[in-house]
Design a protein around this motif. Structure first.
Motif, mmCIF file in Angstrom:
data_model
loop_
_atom_site.group_PDB
_atom_site.id
_atom_site.type_symbol
_atom_site.label_atom_id
_atom_site.label_comp_id
_atom_site.label_asym_id
_atom_site.label_seq_id
_atom_site.Cartn_x
_atom_site.Cartn_y
_atom_site.Cartn_z
ATOM 1 N N ASP A 226 0.827 -1.203 0.000
ATOM 2 C CA ASP A 226 0.000 0.000 0.000
ATOM 3 C C ASP A 226 0.868 1.263 0.000
ATOM 4 O OD1 ASP A 226 -2.717 1.152 0.130
ATOM 5 O OD2 ASP A 226 -1.993 1.950 2.059
ATOM 6 N N GLU A 227 1.937 1.264 0.800
ATOM 7 C CA GLU A 227 2.829 2.426 0.843
ATOM 8 C C GLU A 227 3.543 2.638 -0.490
ATOM 9 O OE1 GLU A 227 5.436 2.007 4.222
ATOM 10 O OE2 GLU A 227 3.735 1.870 5.605
ATOM 11 N N CYS A 228 3.981 1.552 -1.102
ATOM 12 C CA CYS A 228 4.666 1.659 -2.403
ATOM 13 C C CYS A 228 3.717 2.191 -3.479
ATOM 14 C CB CYS A 228 5.237 0.308 -2.823
ATOM 15 S SG CYS A 228 6.663 -0.199 -1.854
ATOM 16 N N ALA B 32 1.909 6.518 -6.849
ATOM 17 C CA ALA B 32 0.772 7.337 -7.292
ATOM 18 C C ALA B 32 1.081 8.821 -7.107
ATOM 19 C CB ALA B 32 -0.483 6.955 -6.523
ATOM 20 N N TYR B 33 1.740 9.162 -6.018
ATOM 21 C CA TYR B 33 2.123 10.556 -5.786
ATOM 22 C C TYR B 33 3.072 11.029 -6.887
ATOM 23 C CZ TYR B 33 4.167 14.695 -3.682
ATOM 24 O OH TYR B 33 4.610 15.967 -3.461
ATOM 25 N N THR B 34 4.042 10.173 -7.229
ATOM 26 C CA THR B 34 5.006 10.512 -8.277
ATOM 27 C C THR B 34 4.316 10.662 -9.633
ATOM 28 O OG1 THR B 34 6.726 9.301 -7.075
ATOM 29 C CG2 THR B 34 7.151 9.769 -9.394
ATOM 30 N N LEU B 35 3.305 9.842 -9.883
ATOM 31 C CA LEU B 35 2.605 9.868 -11.176
ATOM 32 C C LEU B 35 1.407 10.827 -11.204
ATOM 33 C CD1 LEU B 35 2.706 6.045 -11.946
ATOM 34 C CD2 LEU B 35 3.989 7.851 -13.112
ATOM 35 N N SER B 36 1.138 11.521 -10.114
ATOM 36 C CA SER B 36 -0.025 12.418 -10.067
ATOM 37 C C SER B 36 -0.010 13.510 -11.145
ATOM 38 C CB SER B 36 -0.184 13.039 -8.679
ATOM 39 O OG SER B 36 0.920 13.853 -8.362
ATOM 40 N N ARG C 154 -2.124 12.431 -13.921
ATOM 41 C CA ARG C 154 -3.523 12.137 -13.561
ATOM 42 C C ARG C 154 -3.784 10.633 -13.381
ATOM 43 N NH1 ARG C 154 -4.826 16.258 -17.725
ATOM 44 N NH2 ARG C 154 -4.975 18.211 -16.598
ATOM 45 N N ILE C 155 -2.812 9.938 -12.825
ATOM 46 C CA ILE C 155 -2.997 8.522 -12.491
ATOM 47 C C ILE C 155 -3.243 8.455 -10.992
ATOM 48 C CG2 ILE C 155 -1.903 6.251 -12.375
ATOM 49 C CD1 ILE C 155 -0.362 7.012 -14.898
ATOM 50 N N THR C 156 -4.403 7.914 -10.622
ATOM 51 C CA THR C 156 -4.777 7.865 -9.208
ATOM 52 C C THR C 156 -4.214 6.613 -8.539
ATOM 53 O OG1 THR C 156 -6.820 6.638 -9.575
ATOM 54 C CG2 THR C 156 -6.960 9.055 -9.734
ATOM 55 N N LYS C 157 -4.225 6.653 -7.229
ATOM 56 C CA LYS C 157 -3.756 5.506 -6.449
ATOM 57 C C LYS C 157 -4.621 4.281 -6.740
ATOM 58 C CE LYS C 157 -2.866 3.943 -1.746
ATOM 59 N NZ LYS C 157 -2.866 4.264 -0.319
ATOM 60 N N LYS C 158 -5.918 4.486 -6.845
ATOM 61 C CA LYS C 158 -6.843 3.383 -7.114
ATOM 62 C C LYS C 158 -6.554 2.736 -8.469
ATOM 63 C CE LYS C 158 -11.761 2.344 -7.025
ATOM 64 N NZ LYS C 158 -13.104 2.884 -6.825
#
Length: 194
Positions: free
Chosen positions: A156-158, A163-167, A170-174
């Motif tokens: 989950d942390e990875c 996801a933060y790096t790819l934000s 517009r790529i979400t964590k989900k």
């Protein structure tokens, strides 16, 4: 009570080989433990990256988990030709030395299977254990429950970090979690769930 008798020289040779494996994996620590399964006529030593079998005279069957460093030192210091280990509920005695250890005497087969892990297991190796048909008792006996939960948190942390790096794209964590889980399922042939 189960009594195990084995040749001290063979036991020392085996524990020296185990020490080499564990040292190479950089996990030769006071907290490093191995599982000993006492069977009819032999004992099986299992740890990260190894499975060793030693011939022994035994009076029954059981499992125990021992600190490898302490047992290595006890065997190394033994002057006896035959090493005698007396295993009772919650402890094992070698000569005059008694060590508190988790023990299980086989009344049923709920914890009979051993869990073999790589010398340096990754988070995925622990997470996979949850899907490999082990009973809750086996996972608890081998003390891997906390490692399985750690592996899930690590995943989950990875995903969160990626996801933060790819934000900016517009790529979400989900979305990322769905893609990675699908890839893991294909690669590992396990239906991982979060």
């Amino acid at each position: 009570m189960v009594i195990v008798e084995l040749e001290t020289k063979k036991a020392l040779r085996t524990f020296t080989e185990i020490k080499r494996v564990i040292t190479a994996a950089k996990s030769w620590k006071v907290t490093t433990r191995i599982e000993i399964t006492v069977l009819d006529g032999s004992i099986q030593l299992i740890g990260r990256g190894f499975v060793k079998v030693l011939e022994a005279r035994t009076t029954g069957s059981c499992k125990l988990v021992v600190p490898v460093i302490h047992w290595y030192e006890i065997i190394k210091m033994s002057k006896e030709k035959i090493l005698k280990v007396v295993i009772t509920e919650g402890e094992a005695m070698v000569g005059r030395v008694t060590v508190n250890v988790p023990t299980t005497f086989f009344e049923n087969d709920k914890i009979l299977r051993s869990i073999s892990l790589a010398a340096n297991p990754k988070a995925i190796d622990y997470w996979k254990l949850e899907y490999q048909g082990y009973t809750p008792e086996e996972l608890e006996f081998h003390q891997v429950n906390s490692k399985i939960e750690w592996a899930k948190r690590e995943f989950d942390e990875c995903i969160g970090s990626a996801a933060y790096t790819l934000s900016p794209f517009r790529i979400t964590k989900k979305e990322l979690m769905k893609m990675v889980l699908q890839r893991l399922r294909e690669k590992e042939k396990i239906n991982f769930e979060i």
